[in-house]
Design a protein around this motif. Structure first.
Motif, PDB file in Angstrom:
ATOM      1  N   VAL A 149      31.705  31.590  39.121  1.00 57.50           N
ATOM      2  CA  VAL A 149      33.021  32.080  39.528  1.00 57.50           C
ATOM      3  C   VAL A 149      32.879  33.090  40.667  1.00 57.50           C
ATOM      4  CG1 VAL A 149      35.038  33.417  38.772  1.00 57.50           C
ATOM      5  CG2 VAL A 149      34.093  31.651  37.286  1.00 57.50           C
ATOM      6  N   SER A 195      48.430  38.833  39.709  1.00 54.93           N
ATOM      7  CA  SER A 195      48.177  38.529  41.122  1.00 54.93           C
ATOM      8  C   SER A 195      48.969  39.419  42.080  1.00 54.93           C
ATOM      9  CB  SER A 195      48.484  37.060  41.413  1.00 54.93           C
ATOM     10  OG  SER A 195      49.840  36.776  41.174  1.00 54.93           O
ATOM     11  N   THR A 220      40.805  32.204  36.089  1.00 56.87           N
ATOM     12  CA  THR A 220      39.579  32.443  35.332  1.00 56.87           C
ATOM     13  C   THR A 220      39.812  33.418  34.195  1.00 56.87           C
ATOM     14  OG1 THR A 220      38.198  32.009  37.260  1.00 56.87           O
ATOM     15  CG2 THR A 220      37.208  33.292  35.483  1.00 56.87           C
ATOM     16  N   ALA A 233      41.283  33.052  46.453  1.00 56.53           N
ATOM     17  CA  ALA A 233      40.417  33.902  45.635  1.00 56.53           C
ATOM     18  C   ALA A 233      41.209  34.564  44.515  1.00 56.53           C
ATOM     19  CB  ALA A 233      39.735  34.951  46.505  1.00 56.53           C
ATOM     20  N   GLU A 288      34.445  32.746  44.352  1.00 54.15           N
ATOM     21  CA  GLU A 288      35.315  33.772  44.923  1.00 54.15           C
ATOM     22  C   GLU A 288      34.765  34.242  46.272  1.00 54.15           C
ATOM     23  OE1 GLU A 288      37.335  38.003  43.661  1.00 54.15           O
ATOM     24  OE2 GLU A 288      35.254  37.632  43.081  1.00 54.15           O
ATOM     25  N   ASP A 289      33.473  34.489  46.332  1.00 53.24           N
ATOM     26  CA  ASP A 289      32.847  34.916  47.588  1.00 53.24           C
ATOM     27  C   ASP A 289      33.064  33.893  48.697  1.00 53.24           C
ATOM     28  OD1 ASP A 289      31.952  37.272  46.439  1.00 53.24           O
ATOM     29  OD2 ASP A 289      29.878  36.570  46.177  1.00 53.24           O
ATOM     30  N   LEU A 297      41.993  31.907  41.902  1.00 50.63           N
ATOM     31  CA  LEU A 297      40.795  31.614  41.119  1.00 50.63           C
ATOM     32  C   LEU A 297      40.580  32.669  40.041  1.00 50.63           C
ATOM     33  CD1 LEU A 297      38.062  30.158  40.554  1.00 50.63           C
ATOM     34  CD2 LEU A 297      37.082  31.686  42.301  1.00 50.63           C
ATOM     35  N   MET A 298      40.690  33.941  40.415  1.00 52.61           N
ATOM     36  CA  MET A 298      40.440  35.003  39.447  1.00 52.61           C
ATOM     37  C   MET A 298      41.525  35.059  38.379  1.00 52.61           C
ATOM     38  SD  MET A 298      37.556  35.686  40.450  1.00 52.61           S
ATOM     39  CE  MET A 298      37.084  36.988  39.339  1.00 52.61           C
ATOM     40  N   LEU A 303      36.642  34.057  49.917  1.00 56.09           N
ATOM     41  CA  LEU A 303      36.877  35.237  50.734  1.00 56.09           C
ATOM     42  C   LEU A 303      36.212  35.124  52.098  1.00 56.09           C
ATOM     43  CD1 LEU A 303      36.561  38.009  48.010  1.00 56.09           C
ATOM     44  CD2 LEU A 303      38.654  37.196  49.130  1.00 56.09           C
TER      45      LEU A 303
END
Length: 67
Positions: free
Chosen positions: A21, A59, A44, A37, A25-26, A40-41, A29
């Motif tokens: 994950v 968010s 997750t 990103a 994300e990296d 995704l978070m 970004l």
């Protein structure tokens, strides 16, 4: 139940799943896809059972935006 405060909400706790994950994300970004990103978070950490209100809260822009 507030899914942001629930300790039993499923999410990657540690190890390879968490690293996958973080890597995703990296990559988002680095590509300039901040919205991706964030999505995704949220997906997750909140999981599929989170409602739209919880997703919107998670968010929402923070005082320290991702840059």
């Amino acid at each position: 139940m507030n899914p942001l405060l629930a300790h039993d909400v499923a999410g990657p706790a540690d190890g390879p799943a968490l690293q996958k994950v973080v890597d995703a994300e990296d990559a988002l970004l680095e590509a300039g896809d901040v919205a991706g990103a964030v999505e995704l978070m949220v997906d997750t950490w909140l999981g599929p059972s989170a409602d739209e209100a919880a997703r919107a809260l998670a968010s929402a822009p923070s005082p320290h935006p991702i840059r």
